[in-house]
Design a protein around this motif. Structure first.
Motif, PDB file in Angstrom:
ATOM      1  N   THR A   1       0.826  -1.213   0.000  1.00  0.00           N
ATOM      2  CA  THR A   1       0.000   0.000   0.000  1.00  0.00           C
ATOM      3  C   THR A   1       0.858   1.260   0.000  1.00  0.00           C
ATOM      4  N   GLU A   2       1.915   1.236   0.783  1.00  0.00           N
ATOM      5  CA  GLU A   2       2.805   2.402   0.835  1.00  0.00           C
ATOM      6  C   GLU A   2       3.557   2.587  -0.476  1.00  0.00           C
ATOM      7  N   ALA A   3       3.884   1.495  -1.158  1.00  0.00           N
ATOM      8  CA  ALA A   3       4.544   1.598  -2.462  1.00  0.00           C
ATOM      9  C   ALA A   3       3.607   2.240  -3.482  1.00  0.00           C
ATOM     10  N   VAL A   4       2.330   1.882  -3.422  1.00  0.00           N
ATOM     11  CA  VAL A   4       1.341   2.514  -4.299  1.00  0.00           C
ATOM     12  C   VAL A   4       1.243   4.009  -3.996  1.00  0.00           C
ATOM     13  N   ARG A   5       1.221   4.343  -2.713  1.00  0.00           N
ATOM     14  CA  ARG A   5       1.125   5.744  -2.303  1.00  0.00           C
ATOM     15  C   ARG A   5       2.308   6.560  -2.865  1.00  0.00           C
ATOM     16  N   ARG A   6       3.498   5.977  -2.790  1.00  0.00           N
ATOM     17  CA  ARG A   6       4.676   6.681  -3.318  1.00  0.00           C
ATOM     18  C   ARG A   6       4.577   6.872  -4.826  1.00  0.00           C
ATOM     19  N   GLU A   7       4.116   5.828  -5.514  1.00  0.00           N
ATOM     20  CA  GLU A   7       3.986   5.915  -6.968  1.00  0.00           C
ATOM     21  C   GLU A   7       2.969   6.967  -7.382  1.00  0.00           C
ATOM     22  N   GLU A   8       1.979   7.211  -6.534  1.00  0.00           N
ATOM     23  CA  GLU A   8       0.905   8.138  -6.862  1.00  0.00           C
ATOM     24  C   GLU A   8       1.075   9.494  -6.194  1.00  0.00           C
ATOM     25  N   GLY A   9       2.308   9.844  -5.857  1.00  0.00           N
ATOM     26  CA  GLY A   9       2.582  11.176  -5.330  1.00  0.00           C
ATOM     27  C   GLY A   9       2.120  11.411  -3.908  1.00  0.00           C
ATOM     28  N   GLY A  10       2.098  10.342  -3.096  1.00  0.00           N
ATOM     29  CA  GLY A  10       1.782  10.509  -1.686  1.00  0.00           C
ATOM     30  C   GLY A  10       0.341  10.253  -1.307  1.00  0.00           C
ATOM     31  N   GLN A  11      -0.480   9.783  -2.255  1.00  0.00           N
ATOM     32  CA  GLN A  11      -1.876   9.507  -1.907  1.00  0.00           C
ATOM     33  C   GLN A  11      -2.370   8.273  -2.654  1.00  0.00           C
ATOM     34  N   LEU A  12      -3.438   7.679  -2.123  1.00  0.00           N
ATOM     35  CA  LEU A  12      -4.082   6.547  -2.792  1.00  0.00           C
ATOM     36  C   LEU A  12      -5.227   7.095  -3.636  1.00  0.00           C
ATOM     37  N   VAL A  13      -5.042   7.083  -4.956  1.00  0.00           N
ATOM     38  CA  VAL A  13      -6.033   7.692  -5.845  1.00  0.00           C
ATOM     39  C   VAL A  13      -7.161   6.727  -6.186  1.00  0.00           C
TER      40      VAL A  13
END
Length: 252
Positions: free
Chosen positions: A230-242
Motif C-alpha cells: 500500500t505504501e509503495a502505491v502511495r509513493r507511486e501516486e505522489g503521496g496519496q491513494l487515488v
C-alpha cells in the motif's frame, strides 16, 4: 478454501461489491457435492447467480454501477487453484526460484485483465452493437485506456473492462458477467498468492509487487508486507491513494 476480491465502480459500486462479497461464497458453498466436486461449473454458476442477486437487490441503481471480481478456490489436497475473473482485479503467485546460489523471486499471473480492446473481447462488444474507444481528451485527442461506449459519440457508459458484475448499461453492449476460468497446479516454488484490485496493479507491476511482498515474508512479517504494498502505491501516486486498493495475501 476460498479467497476473493471485489472492486466496485460507479455511484453504487460499493453496494454491488458488498452483495458480491456476501453472495458469491454462499453460492459456491451451496453447490451439490461442494465447489471442489466440479470447480469450473461451480465458479460459472456462482458468478451468474451473484450477478442475478445484484440486479434483484439493486434494480435501476445498477445501470451505471458494477464490480470487478477475482475468486479463487484452493484444493489443498490436490494443491490446485481454480480461478474465476471478471474485470481488472488480478491474482498473482509469487515464486521462489534458485538461480545458482541466489534466490530470485518471480511472478506468475493467474488472471489476465479483461480489457475492452483485447481482440476476442472487442469482437464480442462490437457484434453486440458497442463501440470500443478511449475517452476523448480536452483537445479532442484519445485519452486513457480503451472503453466500452454505446456509440462513437463516447457518451456512455465508458466502461474500461469487458466483463463485470452489474453494469446494466453495458449488458446490451457485450459486457458480460461470465468469468474467465483458469486452473493452476501449485508447484514447490510457489510460496504465496496476491489477489488485489486494480488500485495495486495500476501502480505496481506483477514482479514489483511480488518482490516487495517477498522482502517482508523472508523476515516473517506478512502484515508488514501488505502495508508495504500500500505504501509503495502511495509513493507511486505522489503521496496519496487515488483508487481503492484492496490486497489479500495467501501464504502456501
Amino acid at each position: 478454501m476460498f479467497f476473493c476480491v471485489f472492486d466496485g465502480h460507479g455511484k453504487n459500486g460499493h453496494e454491488v461489491s458488498a452483495i458480491a462479497a456476501e453472495r458469491l461464497p454462499a453460492h459456491l458453498a451451496a453447490q451439490p457435492g461442494g465447489a471442489l466436486a466440479a470447480p469450473r461449473q461451480a465458479i460459472e454458476a456462482a458468478f451468474r447467480k451473484t450477478d442475478e442477486d445484484i440486479y434483484q437487490g439493486l434494480g435501476p441503481k445498477v445501470e451505471y454501477s458494477g464490480s470487478t471480481g477475482v475468486a479463487v478456490i484452493m484444493d489443498p489436497d490436490k494443491r490446485m487453484l481454480h480461478v474465476g475473473n471478471v474485470g481488472d482485479s488480478r491474482a498473482v503467485v509469487g515464486q521462489c526460484v534458485m538461480d545458482g546460489k541466489a534466490i530470485q523471486w518471480k511472478a506468475h499471473a493467474l488472471t489476465t485483465d479483461n480489457k475492452a480492446d483485447s481482440p476476442d473481447e472487442q469482437e464480442r462488444i462490437e457484434l453486440s452493437g458497442g463501440t470500443v474507444m478511449p475517452m476523448e481528451g480536452c483537445a479532442g485527442e484519445d485519452a486513457g485506456p480503451a472503453r466500452v461506449w454505446d456509440s462513437p459519440a463516447r457518451e456512455k457508459p465508458g466502461l474500461a473492462v469487458s466483463r463485470s458484475l452489474g453494469d446494466g448499461a453495458g449488458r446490451a453492449l457485450g459486457v458480460i458477467a461470465e468469468p474467465v476460468i483458469t486452473t493452476y497446479p501449485l508447484q514447490p516454488m510457489d510460496r504465496f498468492m496476491l489477489i488485489a484490485s486494480d488500485g495495486l496493479w495500476d501502480s505496481l507491476g506483477n514482479e514489483q509487487a511480488v518482490k516487495i511482498t517477498a522482502k517482508y515474508l523472508e523476515r516473517n512479517l506478512p502484515h508488514v508486507s501488505v502495508k508495504a504494498l500500500t505504501e509503495a502505491v502511495r509513493r507511486e501516486e505522489g503521496g496519496q491513494l487515488v483508487d481503492d486498493t484492496t490486497v489479500v495475501l495467501v501464504i502456501f
